[in-house]
Every structure is written in structure tokens, then in C-alpha cells.
Scaffold this motif. Structure first.
Motif: not given
Length: 835
Positions: A475-481
Motif C-alpha cells: 500500500s506504499d509502493n508508488v512514485m508520486n507524480p
């Protein structure tokens, strides 16, 4: 600390040595309680059949924990951690325990109030459930270890753990295997195709070139590498003074591919190889290797032939995942050698994912000091959690490891010498947890030091309240655009990766920038992302996705690169009749994006065709035929995963790149788009993928990939076989049988035996034989005609001393049959009972 030779990477060793002792898992547990090293743990499927599901729960399983220590496992204050590649039903379980999800695929059991502990000599059965079916051991717990609350930084592996075989009736019986194998005919050696992959044109001459001495190699200086390979092909014991072997770059008539070549072997004039480029000469030498007698042959003679050859596709790839489970540099070299041998020319290097960042990047040490290290910790930000059974120890060489810059340059040069391009993959925006965690740790370190640049490369918005769960339960594995620092990070990494290629003297054309499996819900409640959407006038998350990859593309173009990525890179998420649907993204069709299409599961069978028809360049790697991590079949003893289906050798062989719908049932093709002529021109190649979730040792990788990779090589190099384009079904079936017979006989009689006799260290899968009881005899066959088969009739396991199968078996008893390679290695055993 002495690292194993497989992981002799100085930078990682120095880092691990530098960790304060208080931060390392110590070889100490709570002294009053049972040691993990003296606990025994067994896993078994509790349902009566792997296909049986408990209503509302799915399959049931149990862990059997036995305390062999003289001290008890206490009633409270401990956790039993483990990894599992699928979800489980969490919460209270019988026996006063609780099953909890920790992060990703890391779970743990904790004692609940009322648990009585486990006395010395006692056994505890822990029942729990899966929401779906469990058909093989890939879904059993991996890497279990014990942690006491009194020593929360200390994780110790369970000393004695086994996942017990799933004892059910085989889903694929020996009879099924026999009937499948019967689709090919045994061929005499004279009828076996002499070269794989199949060349464009091959004319046999009347005689032989007898090698009484080592050929005398002549080549211009630019072909020095090819000349060295030519010399290495021949036994060192041959005396000098053999026939001429001429290597040259010239023009192959009628063939525009730079990889085209001609090979001529004549008794009166020796051997000549001409390539349109050095790569063509190199592939001509691989064909010459295939034509040579097997090692140990009594006569060194080559057949007279004239071959003109060129590949069907300019991209013939193999994706190697080192992020999930790490592979050392020497293992990478081994697979580059195998790729080159079978004329594959692109290694797609899956270097980063949620569970690991495997490449040293100058200026960002946390990427490897944190993102390349997995192990237990009692505080966040020190290292990544254990995954895929890597266990609590950060020195475990499956979970921890990376390539230094010098390592990577060496890999690039090794590949280039074999005319293999290496395409690095930097996963984004999802599958990026290793990078996200590393850059968060960098931020906290620099912030504590008062640095103004602490947030320069930050990848996550600390105020993000988005709720999502990725395919691997993160639930914490994305880069923020929404963060400019995200693009600063990407630019920094791309620039440093490009510099490595320049230092190696190797051309870099593209970077694979991921794009797959962004979880629904990501970014939706991020203040940074919402602010970016307002600033840029973006209407929804799909627009934000386009904005992200527009900026990524700009970064790549600044380095003279084009963007490659998974199919989602070229897709647009929209709604149709209230349901989410992916369509070709019109925004990027003219950008030169290259899409790797993996999803051809039910409902998406034609998505590759639609992308190609829309103008996207395609690399075809469909999960139902090109994923080497999938099990061969549904039998529980077959390793691998099964979420995309089962892939036998003939499944790969029957894949038709330009007619992916060919093998679908007629009703399944209704409403599906085929490839237009315009779309066909955009298919640049095919690729076999190996994701390494279940690959904990080199032999497992060999088993999963080989010999299926040989069928991939055949489809990538050779044109469509005649059976694929023959409209008459009966004629097509006859042509298919002849072609398939040639392929499997070549593997069984020449290609795989050569690997055995060269001691190439390839533990390819030796399939179980097929057995069919017919009257008073047992018929035996094998998918690879020519392989040695041995049997017993007393229920014992066949060995190299057991009698060979020379025809139908007339004996009664428990008949067991196995195949053996040229070095005596045994494959899976097949069995029938004949009272």
C-alpha cells in the motif's frame, strides 16, 4: 564477515559490515524460551484435494509446529513471520492465534489471549485458510522465522522447515502425458533437423568435411571476437593444420538484416561464413556449433551444407528478473551465453521492483544500502522486509545484493561481445517500493542533518491518504507524480544509467520504464497529486498518468533515448457501460513508445493487436505462452506459479506472434481484433519473461526456463512454419506433426545432449515420461525422443543402474519410469500399478 562467492560485491559487503551491531539481527534469542533453531515446522494442505475449496474460505492448510527444545515456546510475546506469494484469510485462527498481514507478502502468526504456549516435546497444529485454490507448493509459506518481543531486532530462521508434498491425484496423469507426447514421432538421426533455430535456407551437400586438425581461422581485425569464438568451438586436442575457416563481413544476397549470414561447408574448400555485419558472422558460428558432432564423438566430421539465414524479428528477448530474487554476476554471464547460443539478442534486465533495487547509482547510496538489502528489522527505514523466503538475515544472497557500477559495465561489455543489447528496466510509477523506501530514508537522514536538499529526490507524499493494494499487497509502493522531486530522481537515475553505457562503450537506445499494475486508488488522496492536477488542468487520474509519462518521455529524449514499457504505458483507462476498460492511448502513438504486451488473459486476448493497429511498436510477451515462471502443468510437484495458466513446451512452440488468436476456440475469437497489415509492421519481436518470485536457486531457474527458451528462440528467429498458414485443417495437422517431431527430436538427440556433454551447468527440466497401459504391456514415450528412459517394476525409484526402456514393458508390479540426461541426472518419475 565473509560473503559467499556468489555475492562478492564489495560495496554491499562494506555496507553490511558498517551497520551498527544494535541494528543487525544478532545470534541471540530470549534465553528462557525455545530457540527457533530447535523448532520443527511443517506445512501441509489440509483439504482432501488441491481443487477442493471450503465454502466461503477457499483452500485450508495447516502449519504443524513441534518444539524440540528443552525450553517452552511462551504463551505470549513472540511472532512467527513468513512470506507467501498469495493472499490468506487473516484474523483469528483456531488454537488462540492470530494471522496478520505485515507488508507486501510478509505475514505473521501471533499468540492471542488464551494461548497456552508450547511445552518441550509438544506439537501445535495451526489451521488457516486461503481465499482461493492452492494447487502447488508455490503458495506454501516461505522463509519462516521467529522473533521474540524481548529481542525485537532479532529474527532467527526456523531450523527445520518443510512444505510437504500435496498428496492428490495428479491433474495430469501419465496417460495424459503419453497421449500428449504421441503428437510427435521418433526420428532416426539422419532425419533430425541439423540446425535450431530453423534457418531460412539449408541445402545439404553430398559429402563431409573431415576434421583431422583444427581449422585455420582467418578474419579481419574487427572480427577478432568472432575469431576467438571460432577457435573455441573445436576440441583443444585436435592438432593444427586443419581446413580453412574464413570469417568476413560482406553482403548476404537478398537479406537486409544486419544479422543475416551465409555458411558454406565444403569438403574441398573448408568453411566460410559471411555476415552482413559482425553479428551475422557470430550467428553463423552458432550454427556451425550446432552442426558439429557431439563432444566425445569418434569422428570429427561436418556435413557439407550451404545455409543462408536471417532472423524473422530484430528483437529476440529474454527478461531476467533480479529484483525479486537476486542473481550474481556469474549467473548473468551464464544466461547471456545461452541467449547467444540460440540467437537471442536482447536481455531485458529487470533491475528494480518493490522488493529490490539492484544497480548502484552514483549520488544515491540509499538505493543500494537500503533498497538492495532485505532482512528483519524492528524499525522502518533500515532495510526492506524479507520477501520470497529470503528470511531475516540481510546477508541472504537471494534477498540482498546489487551490481556495482564496475559490475554493470562488465555485464554490458560481456553482452556486447555476444551481440546482445541490455535494456535496463527502472520500474515506475508502481512496483517502486524499494526506491520509495530508500529515498524516504535519504530524506530523513538529510533532514536530521539540517540539509536543504533533503527532499530533492523524495518519491512519496507523506500526507498521501490514498487507499490501495498492489498485486503484491503493498500500500506504499508508488512514485508520486505530483512531486517535482520524483522527476528529479528519474532524471538523475536515467543520466547515471546512460553514463554507465557510455563508460562501457555500449550504445543505449531505450530504458524500460515499467508502467504495469498501478493499483486502483493510488494518488487519489494525495495532496501533492491533487495540487498537480489543479495546476495542470488535469481532469482525472488517467490524465495524471499521461502527464507523468509525458515528463518521463522528455527526460529520456534529453538523453537521446526512446521510452519502452509494459503495455499499460500505451494504454488509457476509461469506462464502458460502467466497467473499466483499457484502450490504446491516443496521446503517445506518435512518440515512438515501445509497448511490451503481457496480458492476453480472458477478455484481453486481442489487446496487443489493438495496440499495434493503433501505431504502437510491440514486443510480444504474452503470459499464456511466454512467461517462464509459470508451471508446466497443474501437477502439484511442478514448480512455478499458475496465475496466467500452464505452459508446456508445445504451448510455447505453438505460439504464433502475428496470429495470437489462432489457438483460441472459434467462439472466443468473436468480436476480437486481428492484426492489420499496418499493425503487423509494428510487431518488433517477442520476449520470454522470467519473474523470479519462486527462484531461490540456479537449478530452479534452469528448470523453469529450459527447454522452453529454445521454443522461444525458434519462434523469434524462424518464419512462420508451413502448418501455421495452411488453411486445410487436416493438411495443417500433418505439417504440424512433422515440424514438431523435428523440433523435439533435435532437442532430445542433439541440442540438450550437447549442453550435457559440454558440462554447461544447465539443469534443464527433464519431463516425466508418458505411460499407457495397453492390454498386457505398458507403453512408454517422452516429449524428447531419444532421451534415455529407465524403469523399475518393484516400486523403487529408477537409477542409472536400472534397465533401459527398449520397448513396451511387459512386467507386472509398481512400474516406475524416469528419463535421464547424458550425465545421469534424473527427471520426474512416472508410475503405473500393474498387479
Amino acid at each position: 564477515m565473509q560473503l559467499p562467492s556468489r555475492l562478492s560485491y564489495t560495496a554491499l559487503a562494506l555496507y553490511l559490515l558498517a551497520i551498527p551491531l544494535a541494528a543487525q539481527p544478532l545470534a541471540t534469542e530470549a534465553p528462557s524460551f525455545a530457540s527457533a533453531s530447535k523448532l520443527q515446522l511443517r506445512w501441509e494442505l489440509a483439504t482432501s484435494s488441491a481443487g477442493t475449496q471450503t465454502p466461503g474460505r477457499g483452500a485450508s492448510a495447516r502449519l504443524i509446529l513441534t518444539n524440540h527444545d528443552s525450553r517452552p515456546l511462551p504463551a505470549q510475546d513472540w511472532s512467527l513471520y513468513f512470506n507467501c506469494v498469495c493472499s490468506m484469510v487473516t484474523g483469528a485462527v483456531p488454537g488462540k492465534l492470530a494471522l496478520e498481514h505485515v507488508a507486501g507478502e510478509l505475514f505473521r502468526f501471533r499468540p492471542a489471549p488464551g494461548f497456552a504456549g508450547l511445552a518441550p516435546g509438544a506439537t501445535l497444529n495451526v489451521e488457516y485458510s486461503y481465499p482461493g485454490k492452492v494447487v502447488n507448493l508455490s503458495r506454501a509459506p516461505m522463509g519462516p522465522y521467529l522473533v521474540y518481543d524481548a529481542a525485537p531486532a532479532v529474527g532467527v530462521r526456523i531450523g527445520d522447515y518443510r512444505a510437504m508434498p500435496i498428496a492428490v491425484k495428479p491433474a495430469v496423469t501419465p496417460e495424459d502425458t503419453y497421449r500428449r507426447n504421441a503428437g510427435a514421432d521418433p526420428l532416426p538421426p539422419s532425419a533430425v533437423p541439423p540446425v535450431l533455430p530453423t534457418p531460412l535456407q539449408l541445402e545439404k551437400g553430398p559429402g563431409q568435411l573431415v576434421l583431422r586438425g583444427r581449422p585455420t581461422v582467418s578474419a579481419a581485425a574487427p572480427l577478432s571476437g568472432e575469431a576467438a569464438l571460432a577457435n573455441a568451438l573445436f576440441p583443444a586436442g585436435l592438432p593444427a593444420g586443419g581446413p580453412p575457416l574464413r570469417l568476413s563481413v560482406g553482403t548476404v544476397a537478398g537479406q537486409a538484416s544486419p544479422e543475416a549470414y551465409t555458411l558454406a561447408i565444403r569438403a574441398d574448400s573448408g568453411i566460410s561464413i559471411v555476415g552482413n555485419s559482425a553479428a551475422g558472422v557470430f550467428y553463423g558460428l552458432q550454427t556451425l556449433r550446432d552442426l558439429m558432432p557431439l563432444p566425445g564423438a569418434t569422428s570429427m566430421a561436418l556435413p557439407e551444407v550451404a545455409i543462408t539465414d536471417a532472423p524473422r524479428f530484430g528483437y529476440r528477448g529474454f527478461q531476467l528478473d533480479v529484483a525479486r530474487n537476486f542473481l550474481g554476476k556469474q549467473a548473468v554471464f551464464k544466461w547471456l551465453d545461452l541467449m547467444a547460443r540460440y540467437k537471442l539478442n536482447t536481455m531485458h534486465f529487470h533491475l528494480t521492483d518493490d522488493e529490490g533495487w539492484r544497480l548502484e547509482i552514483d549520488g544515491l547510496p540509499e538505493l543500494t544500502s537500503i533498497g538492495a538489502v532485505r532482512g528483519h528489522s524492528d524499525r522502518p527505514g533500515l532495510r526492506l522486509e524479507p520477501a520470497y523466503g529470503s528470511g531475516p538475515d540481510p546477508r541472504d544472497t537471494n534477498g540482498s545484493g546489487f551490481y556495482t557500477r564496475a559490475d554493470y559495465i562488465e555485464i554490458l561489455r560481456y553482452a556486447a561481445a555476444r551481440h546482445i543489447d541490455v535494456i535496463p528496466e527502472i520500474e515506475m510509477p508502481g512496483h517502486a517500493r524499494a526506491a520509495v523506501q530508500a529515498m524516504a530514508a535519504r530524506y530523513h537522514r538529510l533532514q536530521a542533518a539540517g540539509s536543504k536538499d533533503a527532499a530533492k529526490y523524495l518519491l512519496n507524499d507523506f500526507q498521501d491518504r490514498s487507499v490501495y493494494s498492489s498485486a503484491q499487497f503493498y500500500s506504499d509502493n508508488v512514485m508520486n507524480p505530483g512531486l517535482d522531486s520524483t522527476y528529479a530522481f528519474i532524471d538523475h537515475v536515467v543520466t547515471r544509467v546512460a553514463a554507465l553505457y557510455k563508460a562501457a562503450g555500449v550504445r543505449l537506445r531505450t530504458i524500460h520504464v515499467g508502467g504495469d499494475e498501478l493499483a486502483d486508488g493510488a494518488w487519489e488522496k494525495s495532496p501533492a497529486s491533487l495540487a498537480r492536477m489543479r495546476k495542470e488542468g488535469l481532469a482525472n487520474i488517467a490524465d495524471l498518468w499521461d502527464y507523468f509519462y509525458d515528463r518521463v518521455d522528455t527526460i529520456l529524449r534529453h538523453q537521446g533515448l526512446y521510452a519502452s514499457g509494459w503495455e499499460e504505458l500505451a494504454a488509457r483507462s476509461t469506462m464502458l457501460n460502467g466497467k473499466r476498460k483499457l484502450i490504446p492511448n491516443p496521446r503517445f502513438t506518435q512518440r515512438g513508445f515501445r509497448a511490451y504486451v503481457w496480458n492476453n488473459t480472458t477478455g484481453a486476448e486481442d489487446f496487443a493487436n489493438r495496440l499495434g493497429n493503433a501505431g504502437y511498436d510491440l514486443i510480444l510477451s504474452p503470459v499464456t505462452s511466454m512467461y517462464m515462471d509459470q508451471s508446466y502443468n497443474a501437477n502439484p510437484d511442478e514448480p512455478g506459479v499458475n496465475w496466467g495458466g500452464y505452459i508446456e513446451l508445445d504451448t510455447v512452440y505453438d505460439f504464433m506472434p502475428l496470429d495470437m488468436l489462432k489457438n483460441l476456440a472459434p467462439d472466443a475469437r468473436i468480436g476480437k481484433d486481428g492484426l492489420t497489415d499496418y499493425g503487423r509492421a509494428h510487431v518488433r519481436g517477442i520476449e520470454a519473461n522470467l519473474f523470479s518470485e519462486t527462484v531461490l536457486e540456479p537449478a530452479r531457474m534452469d528448470y523453469l526456463v529450459m527447454p522452453r527458451l529454445l521454443a522461444v528462440a525458434e519462434r523469434a528467429w524462424a518464419p512462420d512454419p508451413a502448418w501455421a498458414t495452411e488453411p486445410d485443417s487436416a493438411r495443417s495437422a500433418a505439417l504440424h506433426r512433422a515440424a514438431w517431431s523435428g523440433f523435439v527430436n533435435a532437442l532430445g538427440q542433439r541440442v540438450l545432449p550437447r549442453l550435457d556433454l559440454e558440462h554447461a551447468g544447465v539443469d534443464y527440466r527433464i519431463a516425466p515420461p508418458g505411460l499407457l497401459v495397453e492390454g498386457d504391456r505398458v507403453l512408454v514415450n517422452h516429449v524428447l525422443p531419444g532421451i534415455t528412459l529407465r524403469y523399475t517394476a518393484d516400486g523403487s525409484t529408477p537409477t542409472t543402474a536400472s534397465p533401459p526402456v527398449t520397448g513396451p514393458i511387459a512386467e507386472h508390479g509398481v512400474i516406475q519410469v524416469a528419463a535421464f540426461d547424458r550425465n545421469g541426472r534424473r527427471g520426474l518419475v512416472a508410475r503405473v500399478d500393474r498387479p
